[in-house]
Design an enzyme around this catalytic site. Structure first.
Site, PDB file in Angstrom:
ATOM      1  N   HIS A   1       8.137  11.923  -6.053  1.00 36.14           N
ATOM      2  CA  HIS A   1       8.554  10.399  -6.596  1.00 36.14           C
ATOM      3  C   HIS A   1       8.344  10.621  -8.058  1.00 36.14           C
ATOM      4  O   HIS A   1       7.442  10.530  -8.630  1.00 36.14           O
ATOM      5  CB  HIS A   1       7.576   9.396  -6.110  1.00 36.14           C
ATOM      6  CG  HIS A   1       7.918   7.962  -6.514  1.00 36.14           C
ATOM      7  ND1 HIS A   1       8.220   7.055  -5.610  1.00 36.14           N
ATOM      8  CD2 HIS A   1       7.689   7.620  -7.805  1.00 36.14           C
ATOM      9  CE1 HIS A   1       8.403   6.107  -6.469  1.00 36.14           C
ATOM     10  NE2 HIS A   1       8.278   6.423  -7.731  1.00 36.14           N
TER      11      HIS A   1
ATOM     12  N   HIS B   1       9.673  10.251 -12.141  1.00 32.31           N
ATOM     13  CA  HIS B   1      10.171   8.971 -13.133  1.00 32.31           C
ATOM     14  C   HIS B   1      10.682   9.868 -14.250  1.00 32.31           C
ATOM     15  O   HIS B   1      10.332  11.113 -14.501  1.00 32.31           O
ATOM     16  CB  HIS B   1       8.978   8.337 -13.760  1.00 32.31           C
ATOM     17  CG  HIS B   1       8.539   7.424 -12.500  1.00 32.31           C
ATOM     18  ND1 HIS B   1       8.664   5.820 -13.008  1.00 32.31           N
ATOM     19  CD2 HIS B   1       8.225   7.161 -11.465  1.00 32.31           C
ATOM     20  CE1 HIS B   1       8.463   4.886 -11.934  1.00 32.31           C
ATOM     21  NE2 HIS B   1       8.121   5.937 -10.955  1.00 32.31           N
TER      22      HIS B   1
ATOM     23  N   ASN C   1      12.400   5.001 -12.681  1.00 39.06           N
ATOM     24  CA  ASN C   1      12.470   6.257 -11.517  1.00 39.06           C
ATOM     25  C   ASN C   1      13.600   7.105 -11.801  1.00 39.06           C
ATOM     26  O   ASN C   1      14.707   6.705 -12.194  1.00 39.06           O
ATOM     27  CB  ASN C   1      12.461   5.478 -10.354  1.00 39.06           C
ATOM     28  CG  ASN C   1      11.356   4.570 -10.051  1.00 39.06           C
ATOM     29  OD1 ASN C   1      10.492   5.102  -9.423  1.00 39.06           O
ATOM     30  ND2 ASN C   1      11.471   3.485 -10.221  1.00 39.06           N
TER      31      ASN C   1
ATOM     32  N   CYS D   1       6.552   0.247 -14.138  1.00 40.80           N
ATOM     33  CA  CYS D   1       5.396  -0.283 -13.055  1.00 40.80           C
ATOM     34  C   CYS D   1       4.875  -1.366 -14.289  1.00 40.80           C
ATOM     35  O   CYS D   1       4.240  -1.170 -15.230  1.00 40.80           O
ATOM     36  CB  CYS D   1       4.438   0.920 -12.949  1.00 40.80           C
ATOM     37  SG  CYS D   1       3.219   0.352 -11.875  1.00 40.80           S
TER      38      CYS D   1
ATOM     39  N   ARG E   1      12.497  -2.155  -4.280  1.00 36.25           N
ATOM     40  CA  ARG E   1      10.821  -2.416  -4.481  1.00 36.25           C
ATOM     41  C   ARG E   1      10.269  -2.016  -5.888  1.00 36.25           C
ATOM     42  O   ARG E   1      10.346  -2.608  -6.643  1.00 36.25           O
ATOM     43  CB  ARG E   1      10.391  -1.763  -3.278  1.00 36.25           C
ATOM     44  CG  ARG E   1       8.725  -2.382  -3.214  1.00 36.25           C
ATOM     45  CD  ARG E   1       7.777  -1.528  -3.946  1.00 36.25           C
ATOM     46  NE  ARG E   1       7.762  -0.073  -3.864  1.00 36.25           N
ATOM     47  CZ  ARG E   1       7.081   0.741  -4.858  1.00 36.25           C
ATOM     48  NH1 ARG E   1       6.506   0.309  -5.815  1.00 36.25           N
ATOM     49  NH2 ARG E   1       7.200   2.031  -4.646  1.00 36.25           N
ATOM     50  N   ASP E   2      10.397  -0.708  -6.106  1.00 35.96           N
ATOM     51  CA  ASP E   2       9.906  -0.036  -7.115  1.00 35.96           C
ATOM     52  C   ASP E   2      10.833  -0.322  -8.475  1.00 35.96           C
ATOM     53  O   ASP E   2      10.309  -0.843  -9.546  1.00 35.96           O
ATOM     54  CB  ASP E   2       9.780   1.578  -7.168  1.00 35.96           C
ATOM     55  CG  ASP E   2       8.781   2.036  -8.092  1.00 35.96           C
ATOM     56  OD1 ASP E   2       8.156   1.346  -8.826  1.00 35.96           O
ATOM     57  OD2 ASP E   2       8.756   3.288  -7.930  1.00 35.96           O
TER      58      ASP E   2
HETATM   59  P1  HMG Z   1      -7.882  -8.767  -5.645  1.00 30.83           P
HETATM   60  O1  HMG Z   1      -7.827  -9.759  -6.534  1.00 30.83           O
HETATM   61  O2  HMG Z   1      -9.102  -7.875  -5.723  1.00 30.83           O
HETATM   62  O3  HMG Z   1      -7.654  -9.589  -4.001  1.00 30.83           O
HETATM   63  O4  HMG Z   1      -6.497  -7.833  -5.449  1.00 30.83           O
HETATM   64  P2  HMG Z   1      -8.976  -9.747  -3.055  1.00 30.83           P
HETATM   65  O5  HMG Z   1      -9.085  -8.778  -1.965  1.00 30.83           O
HETATM   66  O6  HMG Z   1     -10.340 -10.183  -3.593  1.00 30.83           O
HETATM   67  O7  HMG Z   1      -8.344 -11.422  -2.603  1.00 30.83           O
HETATM   68  C1  HMG Z   1      -8.175 -12.136  -3.452  1.00 30.83           C
HETATM   69  C2  HMG Z   1      -7.322 -13.192  -2.861  1.00 30.83           C
HETATM   70  O8  HMG Z   1      -6.032 -12.822  -2.793  1.00 30.83           O
HETATM   71  C3  HMG Z   1      -7.577 -13.698  -1.519  1.00 30.83           C
HETATM   72  O9  HMG Z   1      -7.263 -15.289  -1.355  1.00 30.83           O
HETATM   73  C4  HMG Z   1      -6.818 -12.906  -0.542  1.00 30.83           C
HETATM   74  O10 HMG Z   1      -6.513 -13.799   0.688  1.00 30.83           O
HETATM   75  C5  HMG Z   1      -5.442 -12.711  -1.428  1.00 30.83           C
HETATM   76  P3  HMG Z   1      -8.228 -16.426  -1.690  1.00 30.83           P
HETATM   77  O11 HMG Z   1      -9.165 -16.172  -0.438  1.00 30.83           O
HETATM   78  O12 HMG Z   1      -9.045 -16.038  -2.843  1.00 30.83           O
HETATM   79  O13 HMG Z   1      -7.428 -17.499  -1.609  1.00 30.83           O
HETATM   80  N1  HMG Z   1      -4.852 -11.647  -0.995  1.00 30.83           N
HETATM   81  C6  HMG Z   1      -3.576 -11.507  -0.594  1.00 30.83           C
HETATM   82  N2  HMG Z   1      -2.406 -12.579  -0.590  1.00 30.83           N
HETATM   83  C7  HMG Z   1      -1.517 -12.048  -0.057  1.00 30.83           C
HETATM   84  N3  HMG Z   1      -1.168 -10.868  -0.042  1.00 30.83           N
HETATM   85  C8  HMG Z   1      -1.923  -9.908   0.095  1.00 30.83           C
HETATM   86  C9  HMG Z   1      -3.133 -10.365  -0.293  1.00 30.83           C
HETATM   87  N4  HMG Z   1      -4.415  -9.665  -0.382  1.00 30.83           N
HETATM   88  C10 HMG Z   1      -5.416 -10.322  -1.082  1.00 30.83           C
HETATM   89  N5  HMG Z   1      -1.717  -8.546   0.554  1.00 30.83           N
HETATM   90  C11 HMG Z   1      -4.924  -6.452  -4.286  1.00 30.83           C
HETATM   91  C12 HMG Z   1      -6.293  -6.745  -4.815  1.00 30.83           C
HETATM   92  C13 HMG Z   1      -4.690  -5.225  -3.590  1.00 30.83           C
HETATM   93  C14 HMG Z   1      -4.550  -7.667  -3.331  1.00 30.83           C
HETATM   94  C15 HMG Z   1      -4.046  -6.658  -5.772  1.00 30.83           C
HETATM   95  O14 HMG Z   1      -4.672  -5.822  -6.411  1.00 30.83           O
HETATM   96  C16 HMG Z   1      -2.677  -6.608  -5.371  1.00 30.83           C
HETATM   97  O15 HMG Z   1      -1.867  -7.073  -4.893  1.00 30.83           O
HETATM   98  N6  HMG Z   1      -2.055  -5.307  -5.826  1.00 30.83           N
HETATM   99  C17 HMG Z   1      -0.771  -4.740  -5.920  1.00 30.83           C
HETATM  100  C18 HMG Z   1      -0.070  -4.529  -6.922  1.00 30.83           C
HETATM  101  C19 HMG Z   1       1.181  -3.710  -6.681  1.00 30.83           C
HETATM  102  O16 HMG Z   1       1.936  -4.119  -5.931  1.00 30.83           O
HETATM  103  N7  HMG Z   1       1.615  -2.856  -7.967  1.00 30.83           N
HETATM  104  C20 HMG Z   1       2.800  -2.091  -7.763  1.00 30.83           C
HETATM  105  C21 HMG Z   1       2.597  -0.889  -6.735  1.00 30.83           C
HETATM  106  S1  HMG Z   1       3.620   0.543  -7.610  1.00 30.83           S
HETATM  107  C22 HMG Z   1       2.716   1.637  -7.405  1.00 30.83           C
HETATM  108  O17 HMG Z   1       1.535   1.568  -7.115  1.00 30.83           O
HETATM  109  C23 HMG Z   1       3.229   3.228  -7.789  1.00 30.83           C
HETATM  110  C24 HMG Z   1       4.246   3.605  -6.915  1.00 30.83           C
HETATM  111  O18 HMG Z   1       5.520   2.966  -6.918  1.00 30.83           O
HETATM  112  C25 HMG Z   1       4.672   5.004  -7.188  1.00 30.83           C
HETATM  113  C26 HMG Z   1       4.991   5.398  -8.515  1.00 30.83           C
HETATM  114  O19 HMG Z   1       5.945   4.760  -9.016  1.00 30.83           O
HETATM  115  O20 HMG Z   1       4.708   6.482  -9.085  1.00 30.83           O
HETATM  116  C27 HMG Z   1       3.859   3.296  -5.454  1.00 30.83           C
HETATM  117 MG    MG Z   2       8.134   4.640  -9.245  1.00 25.57          MG
END
Ligand code: HMG
Ligand code: MG
Length: 312
Positions: free
Chosen positions: A219, A221, A261, A252, A26-27
């Site tokens: 966690h 890096h 990582n 990221c 995933r990450d």
């Molecule tokens: P947004 O643009 O604000 O979404 O994104 P929204 O809530 O306004 O919705 C817009 C549209 O997206 C809608 O569709 C929703 O249905 C759809 P429409 O009605 O316009 O057709 N939608 C989705 N579709 C599929 N799956 C979903 C979903 N949610 C909404 N889950 C959102 C907000 C949270 C969705 C977006 O910002 C997002 O997906 N972000 C994820 C980013 C990500 O994965 N980043 C990497 C994570 S790694 C991390 O955080 C660090 C970590 O690894 C630790 C470390 O390494 O230190 C954990």
């Molecule tokens: Mg990480």
């Protein structure tokens, strides 16, 4: 391949066993610009499980436009159905993500908050408080369905936009995630700026504020080569859950200064040397990362993988 192992020499005050939370699939992969075929991801996860990893984070049910590499979550997750005993957590940011994960039978999810406003905005398009409000009903519903919930906290030590992060910011988000029902936390040093004293200070402060060590995972890096030193500091504090990524894959997409990582092989080498059990077969794991490096077309950044690679 026969992997070498260090001579086990115990150190004082360490836990006898550590659970590695493997995040490579995933990450590790989420930052790869070339999309890895679903079958390769499935084989990667099977090989990680076969190497003895009991928790293998599988994918994310996020918006596919935000993380195109993981847009195949619906196709991938069913290919893991035979991994009965392996924990396969998936990232879920919101209700839509939970619906998608639960529809496929996911039993473990992780919400992922930020302790800084800048990264909350970049990663979730929300403020810190808006993201917590987005997670709360997800966590409630997951717990009602007996789905295990981990809560990630990103940027716990420093942030690329905001600089050093005060400990109280981390404590606030940690308590909020626990209060809403998260069963485990993962403290992310997303850009790899932590040093061991900072780790010890943060852990001590969390304990002081009522967050027990047994719910805390770390966690790290390896941006500045500190990931193992930081892990050792956390182990000395009693932490027994350590996140790591096979071959050191990762970064990221929403924090440009984030590099790999902590490599799982580097971690396992250290744990073997310390006589701390992880249940991981270093030879099988290294062979898996060498195979994955071939798939990605470049060498693994892990020092241990390189040291244990068969020489020409
Ligand atoms: P947004 O643009 O604000 O979404 O994104 P929204 O809530 O306004 O919705 C817009 C549209 O997206 C809608 O569709 C929703 O249905 C759809 P429409 O009605 O316009 O057709 N939608 C989705 N579709 C599929 N799956 C979903 C979903 N949610 C909404 N889950 C959102 C907000 C949270 C969705 C977006 O910002 C997002 O997906 N972000 C994820 C980013 C990500 O994965 N980043 C990497 C994570 S790694 C991390 O955080 C660090 C970590 O690894 C630790 C470390 O390494 O230190 C954990
Ligand atoms: Mg990480």
């Amino acid at each position: 391949m026969t992997a070498g192992l260090p001579m086990p020499v115990a150190a004082q005050g360490l836990p006898p066993r550590v659970r590695i939370h493997e995040v490579g699939a995933r990450d590790g992969l989420q930052n790869e610009s070339t999309v890895v075929p679903t079958a390769v991801k499935a084989e990667f996860i099977h090989r990680l499980a076969d190497a003895g990893l009991t928790t293998v984070e599988a994918t994310s049910f996020v918006h596919p436009k935000w993380v195109p590499q993981l847009a195949d979550a619906e196709e991938l997750f069913p290919l893991l159905a035979d991994l009965g005993d392996v924990r396969l957590p998936v990232l879920v940011p919101n209700a839509r993500g939970l619906d998608r994960a639960v529809a496929l039978g996911a039993r473990r999810i992780a919400v992922f908050g930020s302790v800084t406003e800048s990264f909350a905005k970049a990663n979730l398009n929300r403020t810190v408080d808006e993201s917590l409000a987005m997670f709360a009903p997800v966590v409630t519903r997951a717990r009602e369905a007996k789905v295990h919930v981990r809560g990630y906290l990103s940027m716990c030590f420093g942030d690329p936009w905001e600089g050093p992060v005060p400990v109280h910011q981390v404590v606030r988000v940690a308590k909020a995630l626990l209060d809403m029902g998260c069963e485990e936390l993962s403290l992310g040093d997303t850009i790899g700026v932590a040093t061991p004293g900072h780790v010890q200070t943060l852990l001590a402060q969390l304990n002081e504020e009522g967050v027990p060590t047994n719910v805390i995972g770390v966690h790290f890096h390896d941006t500045y080569g500190q990931a193992l030193a930081n892990t050792f500091a956390a182990l000395q504090h009693g932490v027994t859950t350590v996140d790591a990524s096979a071959g050191g894959l990762g970064g990221c997409p929403f924090a440009k200064s984030a590099t790999g990582n902590l490599a799982t092989e580097d971690l396992v080498w250290m744990l073997e040397g310390l006589g701390v059990e992880s249940g991981v077969d270093l030879g099988k794991l290294t062979a898996t990362s060498l195979w994955m490096a071939d798939q990605l077309g470049r060498p693994s950044p892990s020092r241990t993988v390189r040291a244990l690679s068969p020489k020409e």
